[in-house]
Design a protein around this motif. Structure first.
Motif, PDB file in Angstrom:
ATOM      1  N   ASP A 121       0.830  -1.468  -0.011  1.00  0.00           N
ATOM      2  CA  ASP A 121      -0.081  -0.022   0.032  1.00  0.00           C
ATOM      3  C   ASP A 121       0.916   1.348   0.024  1.00  0.00           C
ATOM      4  O   ASP A 121       0.340   2.229  -0.068  1.00  0.00           O
ATOM      5  N   SER A 122       2.047   1.321   0.234  1.00  0.00           N
ATOM      6  CA  SER A 122       3.056   2.446   0.144  1.00  0.00           C
ATOM      7  C   SER A 122       3.415   3.040  -1.157  1.00  0.00           C
ATOM      8  O   SER A 122       4.096   4.223  -1.474  1.00  0.00           O
ATOM      9  N   GLY A 123       3.531   2.135  -2.191  1.00  0.00           N
ATOM     10  CA  GLY A 123       3.917   2.454  -3.524  1.00  0.00           C
ATOM     11  C   GLY A 123       5.367   2.884  -3.480  1.00  0.00           C
ATOM     12  O   GLY A 123       6.067   3.166  -4.550  1.00  0.00           O
ATOM     13  N   ARG A 124       6.239   2.438  -2.327  1.00  0.00           N
ATOM     14  CA  ARG A 124       7.734   2.784  -2.132  1.00  0.00           C
ATOM     15  C   ARG A 124       8.622   1.393  -2.475  1.00  0.00           C
ATOM     16  O   ARG A 124       7.751   0.177  -2.145  1.00  0.00           O
ATOM     17  N   GLY A 125       9.650   1.264  -2.475  1.00  0.00           N
ATOM     18  CA  GLY A 125      10.646   0.042  -2.366  1.00  0.00           C
ATOM     19  C   GLY A 125      10.654  -0.246  -3.644  1.00  0.00           C
ATOM     20  O   GLY A 125      10.092   0.266  -4.952  1.00  0.00           O
TER      21      GLY A 125
ATOM     22  N   LEU B 252      14.209  -3.207 -13.098  1.00  0.00           N
ATOM     23  CA  LEU B 252      14.326  -3.289 -11.350  1.00  0.00           C
ATOM     24  C   LEU B 252      14.582  -1.825 -11.082  1.00  0.00           C
ATOM     25  O   LEU B 252      15.513  -1.165 -11.433  1.00  0.00           O
ATOM     26  N   ARG B 253      13.653  -1.069 -10.431  1.00  0.00           N
ATOM     27  CA  ARG B 253      13.686   0.249  -9.908  1.00  0.00           C
ATOM     28  C   ARG B 253      13.177   0.411  -8.535  1.00  0.00           C
ATOM     29  O   ARG B 253      12.373  -0.450  -8.153  1.00  0.00           O
ATOM     30  N   THR B 254      13.375   1.430  -7.927  1.00  0.00           N
ATOM     31  CA  THR B 254      12.834   1.639  -6.670  1.00  0.00           C
ATOM     32  C   THR B 254      12.364   3.125  -6.492  1.00  0.00           C
ATOM     33  O   THR B 254      12.793   3.930  -7.260  1.00  0.00           O
ATOM     34  N   ARG B 255      11.471   3.285  -5.729  1.00  0.00           N
ATOM     35  CA  ARG B 255      10.836   4.336  -5.353  1.00  0.00           C
ATOM     36  C   ARG B 255      11.145   4.861  -3.815  1.00  0.00           C
ATOM     37  O   ARG B 255      11.216   4.169  -3.007  1.00  0.00           O
TER      38      ARG B 255
END
Length: 188
Positions: free
Chosen positions: A138-142, A184-187
């Motif tokens: 639910d965070s949209g991060r990582g 592979l990406r991160t936010r």
């Protein structure tokens, strides 16, 4: 819904003793963008479905050879925009997983460089995407790992016998064919 839009008339400048046309074509178009986001837990399961539709209908695209020449409508000819482009698709998000599919449509046009002029077929492609988020859903991060396929069915662009000898219209098509990407990406 946006439109109609109009560009500006031409401006002319002198550069190194030569007169240079700085024409920006005049265009009139209608743009339609629709997006709905409906959590459909009963019909679609525990996820969220997003539907999207984007389309542009170009009414006029006028160009002039010089600031004093009469403008000519060049829509639907080689090297110029087509009258209709659309992108329709859906994305499904469920927890850490997401998937999407989009259909891209470019309308047919006239090959005005051939003698006699001939019709060029429309071009339809499909793009696919699968993604997995490693962080909290639910965070949209990582970090997120995804697989994308552009032009999944490997549709060739319609043939155009242009002067550059490339066999397609670079303004309205891409010769790349199927393109697969793992990302592979991160936010933060």
């Amino acid at each position: 819904i946006r439109g109609p839009h109009q560009g500006q008339q031409s401006k002319s400048t002198a550069h190194k003793g030569r007169r240079q046309d700085c024409t920006r074509p005049i265009r009139r178009n209608i743009e339609i963008q629709l997006a709905t986001r409906e959590p459909s837990r009963q019909d679609i399961g525990p996820g969220e479905l997003t539907l999207r539709a984007d389309a542009t209908y170009l009414i006029d695209f006028l160009r002039a050879a010089s600031p004093l020449a009469n403008a000519v409508n060049v829509v639907d000819t080689v090297g110029n925009p087509v009258d209709l482009k659309a992108r329709l698709g859906a994305t499904y998000d469920i927890g850490r997983f997401n998937a999407s599919a989009f259909v891209n449509y470019t309308d047919g046009f006239t090959d005005n460089l051939s003698t006699p002029s001939r019709a060029v077929d429309a071009w339809t492609t499909i793009d696919l995407h699968l993604g997995w988020r490693f962080g909290p859903s639910d965070s949209g991060r990582g970090p997120e790992l995804s697989l994308s396929v552009v032009n999944a069915l490997d549709e060739d662009p319609p043939f155009v016998n242009n002067a550059a000898g490339v066999g397609y219209d670079p303004s309205n098509a891409d010769p790349l064919g199927r393109f697969v990407a793992v990302e592979l990406r991160t936010r933060f």
